[in-house]
Design a protein around this motif. Structure first.
Motif, PDB file in Angstrom:
ATOM      1  N   ARG A 187      33.959  71.461  61.303  1.00 21.11           N
ATOM      2  CA  ARG A 187      33.836  72.771  61.953  1.00 21.11           C
ATOM      3  C   ARG A 187      35.015  73.109  62.849  1.00 21.11           C
ATOM      4  N   ASN A 188      35.550  72.129  63.547  1.00 18.47           N
ATOM      5  CA  ASN A 188      36.613  72.415  64.514  1.00 18.47           C
ATOM      6  C   ASN A 188      37.927  72.852  63.884  1.00 18.47           C
ATOM      7  N   VAL A 189      38.080  72.739  62.570  1.00 18.57           N
ATOM      8  CA  VAL A 189      39.321  73.168  61.908  1.00 18.57           C
ATOM      9  C   VAL A 189      39.079  74.200  60.809  1.00 18.57           C
ATOM     10  N   LEU A 190      37.861  74.662  60.677  1.00 24.43           N
ATOM     11  CA  LEU A 190      37.482  75.520  59.555  1.00 24.43           C
ATOM     12  C   LEU A 190      38.331  76.786  59.446  1.00 24.43           C
ATOM     13  N   GLU A 191      38.438  77.537  60.525  1.00 21.32           N
ATOM     14  CA  GLU A 191      39.136  78.823  60.440  1.00 21.32           C
ATOM     15  C   GLU A 191      40.600  78.667  60.041  1.00 21.32           C
ATOM     16  N   TRP A 192      41.311  77.770  60.663  1.00 18.77           N
ATOM     17  CA  TRP A 192      42.730  77.691  60.330  1.00 18.77           C
ATOM     18  C   TRP A 192      42.991  77.065  58.972  1.00 18.77           C
ATOM     19  N   ARG A 193      42.024  76.357  58.382  1.00 20.39           N
ATOM     20  CA  ARG A 193      42.185  75.798  57.026  1.00 20.39           C
ATOM     21  C   ARG A 193      41.834  76.826  55.951  1.00 20.39           C
ATOM     22  N   LEU A 194      40.973  77.804  56.276  1.00 19.25           N
ATOM     23  CA  LEU A 194      40.566  78.797  55.272  1.00 19.25           C
ATOM     24  C   LEU A 194      41.120  80.195  55.516  1.00 19.25           C
ATOM     25  N   ASP A 195      41.797  80.427  56.624  1.00 20.59           N
ATOM     26  CA  ASP A 195      42.387  81.741  56.884  1.00 20.59           C
ATOM     27  C   ASP A 195      43.596  81.936  55.973  1.00 20.59           C
ATOM     28  N   TYR A 228      22.143  76.056  60.852  1.00 22.60           N
ATOM     29  CA  TYR A 228      22.370  76.874  62.045  1.00 22.60           C
ATOM     30  C   TYR A 228      23.870  77.085  62.270  1.00 22.60           C
ATOM     31  N   THR A 229      24.589  76.005  62.448  1.00 19.84           N
ATOM     32  CA  THR A 229      26.028  76.101  62.668  1.00 19.84           C
ATOM     33  C   THR A 229      26.723  76.765  61.489  1.00 19.84           C
ATOM     34  N   SER A 230      26.208  76.526  60.289  1.00 21.27           N
ATOM     35  CA  SER A 230      26.829  77.114  59.100  1.00 21.27           C
ATOM     36  C   SER A 230      26.739  78.636  59.103  1.00 21.27           C
ATOM     37  N   SER A 231      25.674  79.195  59.641  1.00 21.41           N
ATOM     38  CA  SER A 231      25.557  80.654  59.719  1.00 21.41           C
ATOM     39  C   SER A 231      26.631  81.227  60.634  1.00 21.41           C
ATOM     40  N   ALA A 234      32.105  83.744  61.111  1.00 17.89           N
ATOM     41  CA  ALA A 234      33.484  83.642  61.594  1.00 17.89           C
ATOM     42  C   ALA A 234      34.473  83.795  60.444  1.00 17.89           C
ATOM     43  N   LEU A 235      34.148  83.223  59.281  1.00 18.82           N
ATOM     44  CA  LEU A 235      35.018  83.389  58.112  1.00 18.82           C
ATOM     45  C   LEU A 235      35.051  84.842  57.662  1.00 18.82           C
ATOM     46  N   LEU A 263      37.285  86.901  54.877  1.00 18.43           N
ATOM     47  CA  LEU A 263      36.663  86.264  53.719  1.00 18.43           C
ATOM     48  C   LEU A 263      35.249  86.845  53.585  1.00 18.43           C
ATOM     49  N   LEU A 264      35.164  88.035  53.040  1.00 16.50           N
ATOM     50  CA  LEU A 264      33.924  88.805  53.063  1.00 16.50           C
ATOM     51  C   LEU A 264      32.826  88.230  52.171  1.00 16.50           C
ATOM     52  N   ARG A 265      33.168  87.322  51.275  1.00 17.98           N
ATOM     53  CA  ARG A 265      32.160  86.681  50.419  1.00 17.98           C
ATOM     54  C   ARG A 265      31.600  85.403  51.028  1.00 17.98           C
ATOM     55  N   ALA A 266      32.013  85.071  52.230  1.00 18.26           N
ATOM     56  CA  ALA A 266      31.531  83.850  52.890  1.00 18.26           C
ATOM     57  C   ALA A 266      30.049  83.987  53.215  1.00 18.26           C
ATOM     58  N   THR A 267      29.324  82.909  52.996  1.00 21.28           N
ATOM     59  CA  THR A 267      27.906  82.832  53.340  1.00 21.28           C
ATOM     60  C   THR A 267      27.567  81.384  53.645  1.00 21.28           C
TER      61      THR A 267
END
Length: 117
Positions: free
Chosen positions: A50-58, A82-85, A90-91, A96-100
């Motif tokens: 979780r702590n690196v998710l945004e910068w790895r998928l942006d 919970y955290t995944s939602s 955030a994605l 990343l509009l298809r993120a779920t």
């Protein structure tokens, strides 16, 4: 915050997630290593804590993974959903509009009798 995040998502059941993966969606497991070691993993899931998710998928990030693009079908999972939602929302904020996410997380996947390792 959780309610607002989930209102933006079309959350997937374990079986819907499995079907989406068969069609090429990327399942991202954001759980820490200790949690994965204690409970198991979903075969084929990409591990991005979780702590690196945004910068790895942006798609704009210099540290993005090579396959990342704005039309990526990405499903985020955590232990119980919970955290995944929050992470999926955030994605979406990154474009990343298809993120779920996987409703119920790894626990729901396991309860559904789907493969784990």
């Amino acid at each position: 915050m959780l309610t607002a995040s989930r209102a933006r998502l079309t959350r997937l059941s374990p079986l819907q997630t499995q079907d989406a993966m068969r069609r090429g969606a990327v399942l991202v497991d954001i759980r820490p290593a200790a949690q994965r070691a204690a409970h198991g993993e979903i075969p084929g899931a990409l591990i991005i804590e979780r702590n690196v998710l945004e910068w790895r998928l942006d798609p704009r990030s210099d540290a993005r993974l090579s396959f990342t693009h704005y039309d990526l079908d990405v499903i985020v999972t955590c232990q119980e959903g919970y955290t995944s939602s929050l992470a999926a929302a955030a994605l979406q904020d990154l474009g990343l509009l298809r993120a779920t996410d996987l409703a119920g997380g790894f626990a729901a996947w396991q309860s559904a009798g789907l493969p784990t390792s």
